[in-house]
Design a protein around this motif. Structure first.
Motif, PDB file in Angstrom:
ATOM      1  N   SER A  74      51.505  76.531  63.426  1.00  0.00           N
ATOM      2  CA  SER A  74      51.664  76.295  61.999  1.00  0.00           C
ATOM      3  C   SER A  74      52.875  77.054  61.461  1.00  0.00           C
ATOM      4  O   SER A  74      52.923  78.277  61.506  1.00  0.00           O
ATOM      5  N   LEU A  75      53.826  76.304  60.975  1.00  0.00           N
ATOM      6  CA  LEU A  75      54.987  76.899  60.327  1.00  0.00           C
ATOM      7  C   LEU A  75      54.802  76.787  58.825  1.00  0.00           C
ATOM      8  O   LEU A  75      54.124  75.885  58.345  1.00  0.00           O
ATOM      9  N   PRO A  76      55.423  77.683  58.062  1.00  0.00           N
ATOM     10  CA  PRO A  76      55.283  77.569  56.609  1.00  0.00           C
ATOM     11  C   PRO A  76      55.920  76.268  56.108  1.00  0.00           C
ATOM     12  O   PRO A  76      56.919  75.802  56.648  1.00  0.00           O
ATOM     13  N   CYS A  77      55.350  75.697  55.088  1.00  0.00           N
ATOM     14  CA  CYS A  77      55.855  74.459  54.504  1.00  0.00           C
ATOM     15  C   CYS A  77      57.092  74.775  53.661  1.00  0.00           C
ATOM     16  O   CYS A  77      57.008  75.521  52.680  1.00  0.00           O
ATOM     17  N   ILE A  78      58.212  74.198  54.024  1.00  0.00           N
ATOM     18  CA  ILE A  78      59.466  74.454  53.315  1.00  0.00           C
ATOM     19  C   ILE A  78      59.383  73.920  51.880  1.00  0.00           C
ATOM     20  O   ILE A  78      59.845  74.572  50.944  1.00  0.00           O
ATOM     21  N   PHE A  79      58.775  72.735  51.704  1.00  0.00           N
ATOM     22  CA  PHE A  79      58.634  72.149  50.368  1.00  0.00           C
ATOM     23  C   PHE A  79      57.833  73.090  49.463  1.00  0.00           C
ATOM     24  O   PHE A  79      58.219  73.344  48.325  1.00  0.00           O
ATOM     25  N   LEU A  80      56.719  73.618  49.987  1.00  0.00           N
ATOM     26  CA  LEU A  80      55.881  74.541  49.227  1.00  0.00           C
ATOM     27  C   LEU A  80      56.643  75.821  48.898  1.00  0.00           C
ATOM     28  O   LEU A  80      56.574  76.335  47.780  1.00  0.00           O
ATOM     29  N   GLU A  81      57.377  76.323  49.878  1.00  0.00           N
ATOM     30  CA  GLU A  81      58.142  77.558  49.672  1.00  0.00           C
ATOM     31  C   GLU A  81      59.222  77.376  48.598  1.00  0.00           C
ATOM     32  O   GLU A  81      59.452  78.276  47.793  1.00  0.00           O
ATOM     33  N   LEU A  82      59.893  76.228  48.598  1.00  0.00           N
ATOM     34  CA  LEU A  82      60.991  75.989  47.663  1.00  0.00           C
ATOM     35  C   LEU A  82      60.530  75.606  46.265  1.00  0.00           C
ATOM     36  O   LEU A  82      61.134  76.008  45.275  1.00  0.00           O
ATOM     37  N   THR A  83      59.467  74.781  46.175  1.00  0.00           N
ATOM     38  CA  THR A  83      59.049  74.249  44.873  1.00  0.00           C
ATOM     39  C   THR A  83      57.809  74.910  44.295  1.00  0.00           C
ATOM     40  O   THR A  83      57.585  74.851  43.089  1.00  0.00           O
ATOM     41  N   GLY A  84      56.984  75.480  45.159  1.00  0.00           N
ATOM     42  CA  GLY A  84      55.722  76.038  44.692  1.00  0.00           C
ATOM     43  C   GLY A  84      54.610  74.999  44.632  1.00  0.00           C
ATOM     44  O   GLY A  84      53.489  75.304  44.244  1.00  0.00           O
ATOM     45  N   TYR A  85      54.941  73.758  45.001  1.00  0.00           N
ATOM     46  CA  TYR A  85      53.946  72.684  45.003  1.00  0.00           C
ATOM     47  C   TYR A  85      53.759  72.145  46.410  1.00  0.00           C
ATOM     48  O   TYR A  85      54.617  72.299  47.270  1.00  0.00           O
ATOM     49  N   TYR A  86      52.616  71.504  46.613  1.00  0.00           N
ATOM     50  CA  TYR A  86      52.269  71.002  47.935  1.00  0.00           C
ATOM     51  C   TYR A  86      53.069  69.752  48.291  1.00  0.00           C
ATOM     52  O   TYR A  86      53.336  68.913  47.438  1.00  0.00           O
TER      53      TYR A  86
END
Length: 143
Positions: A42-54
């Motif tokens: 499991s890698l961190p979600c880049i979209f979540l990291e950048l936007t704060g949304y899923y």
């Protein structure tokens, strides 16, 4: 009307299904045999990291891990499309196995339809919207 797959294409899809099942069984065996946690995959979600949304796929890895552990409800809550896909896959494989074992006398093999993909896309879209609405409107974090 949707074009039907030929018997050769259906058989190829069935064989591919067994190959995927074998790969999943090996992965499940390795993670249990080596006492590995799915977290290493499991890698961190880049979209979540950048936007704060899923993103639409957030929760998919956890859902697969939960399903491998037999926790169907937890898997559904993490990402419902994983349980849907597993159910469609299981019925496809079981029904085709019955049809092949009876040499076609019991013609119950589930036929491929694009509708199954459209339903999966709808499930992904709905869960994505609901999760982000919960976070945006009520501040409820799902993950």
């Amino acid at each position: 009307m949707e074009p039907r797959m030929s018997k050769k294409e259906e058989k190829s899809l069935y064989i591919l299904g067994w190959m995927l099942f074998g790969a999943a069984a090996v992965l499940a065996g390795l993670t249990r045999g080596l006492h590995m946690q799915m977290k290493i995959f499991s890698l961190p979600c880049i979209f979540l990291e950048l936007t704060g949304y899923y993103c639409p796929g957030c929760g998919g890895t956890r859902a697969c891990a939960a399903l491998f552990q037999g926790k169907i409800v937890k898997s559904f809550l993490c990402h419902p499309v994983v349980v849907y896909t597993a159910a469609v896959f299981a019925w496809y494989m079981i029904s085709h196995t019955l049809e092949y074992l009876t040499r076609g006398r019991l013609a119950v093999g589930m036929r491929y339809r694009d509708l199954y993909l459209y339903l999966a896309a709808a499930i992904i879209l709905i869960q994505w919207v609901v999760r982000n609405l919960l976070k945006l409107v009520w501040g409820i974090d799902i993950l």
